[in-house]
Write an enzyme that holds these catalytic residues in place. Sequence first.
Site, PDB file in Angstrom:
ATOM      1  N   LEU A  63       0.903  -1.148   0.000  1.00  0.00           N
ATOM      2  CA  LEU A  63       0.000   0.000   0.000  1.00  0.00           C
ATOM      3  C   LEU A  63       0.945   1.202   0.000  1.00  0.00           C
ATOM      4  O   LEU A  63       2.027   1.121   0.545  1.00  0.00           O
ATOM      5  CB  LEU A  63      -0.883  -0.032   1.251  1.00  0.00           C
ATOM      6  N   ARG A  64       0.570   2.254  -0.645  1.00  0.00           N
ATOM      7  CA  ARG A  64       1.520   3.373  -0.759  1.00  0.00           C
ATOM      8  C   ARG A  64       1.258   4.487   0.242  1.00  0.00           C
ATOM      9  O   ARG A  64       1.833   5.553   0.152  1.00  0.00           O
ATOM     10  CB  ARG A  64       1.508   3.919  -2.182  1.00  0.00           C
ATOM     11  N   ASN A  94       7.695  -0.658   3.451  1.00  0.00           N
ATOM     12  CA  ASN A  94       8.495   0.375   2.761  1.00  0.00           C
ATOM     13  C   ASN A  94       7.663   1.570   2.303  1.00  0.00           C
ATOM     14  O   ASN A  94       7.738   2.006   1.164  1.00  0.00           O
ATOM     15  CB  ASN A  94       9.266  -0.227   1.578  1.00  0.00           C
ATOM     16  N   ASP A 305       2.678  -9.534  -4.246  1.00  0.00           N
ATOM     17  CA  ASP A 305       3.681  -8.462  -4.277  1.00  0.00           C
ATOM     18  C   ASP A 305       3.101  -7.264  -5.040  1.00  0.00           C
ATOM     19  O   ASP A 305       3.790  -6.619  -5.838  1.00  0.00           O
ATOM     20  CB  ASP A 305       4.999  -8.922  -4.907  1.00  0.00           C
ATOM     21  N   HIS A 309       2.288   1.572  -9.199  1.00  0.00           N
ATOM     22  CA  HIS A 309       3.130   2.705  -9.600  1.00  0.00           C
ATOM     23  C   HIS A 309       2.341   3.606 -10.524  1.00  0.00           C
ATOM     24  O   HIS A 309       1.540   3.130 -11.327  1.00  0.00           O
ATOM     25  CB  HIS A 309       4.392   2.217 -10.318  1.00  0.00           C
TER      26      HIS A 309
HETATM   27 ZN   LIG Z   1      10.612  -7.616  -2.604  1.00  0.00          ZN
HETATM   28 ZN   LIG Z   2       7.415  -6.483  -2.236  1.00  0.00          ZN
END
Ligand SMILES: [Zn+2]
Ligand SMILES: [Zn+2]
Lengths: 429, 304
Positions: A63-64, A94, A305, A309
């Site tokens: 999730l961003r 991240n 995953d 983007h």
């Molecule tokens: Zn990765």
């Molecule tokens: Zn990942």
Amino acid sequence: MKLLIKNGRVVDPANKIDGVLDILIDKGKIISVRKNIPAKACQVIDAKGKVVAPGFIDMHVHLREPGREDEETISSGMKAGAAGGFCSIVSMANTNPVVDKQEVVKFILRKAGEEGIISVYPVGAVTKGLKGEELAEIGELKEAGVVAVSDDGEPIRSSFIMRCGLAYSKKFDLPVISHSEDKDLSQGGVMDEGVMSTILGLPGIPRQAEEIMVARDIKLAELTHGRLHIAHVSTGGSVELLRQARKKGLRVSAEAAPHHFSLTSEAVKEYDPNTRVSPPLRSHEDVEAIIKGLGDGTIDAIASDHAPHSLEEKEVEYGLAPSGIDGIETEVGLALNVLYYEKKIKLVEIIKKFTTGPAAILGLREGTLSIGAKANITILDLEKKWRVDKNKFFSLSRNTPFHGMSLKGKAVMTIHQGKIVYNNETSTV
Amino acid sequence: MDWKRKHLLGLEELEAQEIEHILDTTDSFREISTRAIKKVPTLRGRTIVNLFFEPSTRTRTSFELAAKRLSADTVSISAQTSSVVKGETLKDTARNIEAMQIDAIIVRHSMSGAPHFLSRCVEASVINAGDGCHEHPTQGLLDIFTMREKKGSIKGLKVAIVGDIVHSRVARSNIWGLKKLGAEVIVVAPPTLIPMGIEEMGVKVCFSLDEVIGKVDVLNILRIQLERQKGGLFPSLREYSRLYGVTADRLKKAKKDILVMHPGPVNLGVELTAEVANDPRTVILEQVTNGVAIRMAVLYLLLQ
Ligand SMILES: [Zn+2]
Ligand SMILES: [Zn+2]
């Protein structure tokens, strides 16, 4: 009001059930699973000809939010998850800021709670700022609610820090999820190294860049007796290393992403930046090995995953595009298409990868249709033919290499804690 | 034959017949270059943009001359490679240029695949003037044209491509074109400069120049870039040149009528010595002359 799901083929691997049964739900819990439950004072869903499975879990989603809300928010990611057939998604650390502090975990859980449609389980960072230098406060992260720790997006370069992460996390019974990549070897690579990268003149990433790290991390799991989970396995060599580690009885688990079992590096041929992903799309042999690993239980889970983007970032030269595929809404369709229809893997085995597999790794009390369990349910229509249309994604991003692909089999309804959160017929979440 | 393609992105996608058609067309354009007035009105009123993201005086000048000799209007733009973070994207640049009503974009770019990307963004013809480590089709064509001119036919010809194969777009375009026309290709380089799986492109691999120099009809020598040494791929230019440099001594072991080629610019004393550069069997300047004719033929075929 109670909810009754009638006449579906109920497949519940945890309870070894596979048969035409009814499921009765009340107050968000499963209260009965048997034949011919009478429809008294309840909403009825006719699941005739469909498969009724425990709610699916995607254990690897980006999730961003916080940071890149233009690409995905917690809310849009949850909607995309529901539409993809998922009752629970596991969000990677991240973001910006990184999930290395309690406040960020709390922020995600609060936002997710407000949206409510499905469950979000955050992953915390192994190291502060994902820098790979000092351990994050994993104990506090656990208290705040993380279900695993990972620096995903980046590998942990230092073997010593990885050792510490694996050892320290034992106290909290948290798995360490490894993005296995030897960056010194992968250098500036953007695709699998082989004849395709040679023809296209793109810098390659040898599969050994992954395998060296998988081997290292397995050795460190052996050293620490920690819990290691290998994210997005992309090579046959990694599958083999995992198979050996399991034979030794190490606490090692693994996941594979749909793009890694449905595409090869051939897909890069036209330089479509949507095929750029980390780890990269590999060879036909690797795809076969991953499918074999899924079939024989070496790989426990299927995870998207999901990496949204923006168009501006992806509509550039191949070498400048960021890595990642917006994959949560095509995941189940690809799994059914490739694994069930093409490779004839048993449906129950595929369902495990979305339910008991990830639930066991993360210690989630879900992924089953036991009496008293949370009424999380995913209904599949194995016969449904559909075409991937990125413009209909609930995700805010569109970066998929599967646009326009015809698939057979789809998650058509998602029920989260007794509430219908996605219905394919009305296309609503 | 009828020419059907709109873009020239690489030699990989061309049929042998199409390559031969370009070479045949080049024959007629080469004659124009020898006239006192080197101009024909073929592309009058057409506008061609040179969009160069990497400096390259040679290729740019060659394309410019080719366009001018066909009476096309040309504009040259030197641009910066940038990601969205730093500023204008390739897509923006392309759209802006196209808004000026142009017919073709000749693009040189450091990223492989940039011309393919461009061809999806614009209506104009796109000609690849070298993209990253991928292809440099007009260089490949002019090399093959020169070989055909000197040797009569490509079929059965033994060609060694020597040097930094892994990073060379010239090597890839040569390999595709030569293989399609029936040549035998050997790539010669230290193992660190040979890309993985290149045998699957139909070439032989050899690590020793001395082993092949006596057996081939053509040596096509690539430029070596000093940065590669810093990247750890070979220890020094000195050692490279000792092992792979073409010297007069080495040339003694070659066939008498060997053809020595180089896409330029030459690092004298590294890839080949001054003596070899001046040897009558070395045809570097003729390659340059043929380059203009090849580019005239390509522009003519794509824009006629
Ligand atoms: Zn990765
Ligand atoms: Zn990942």
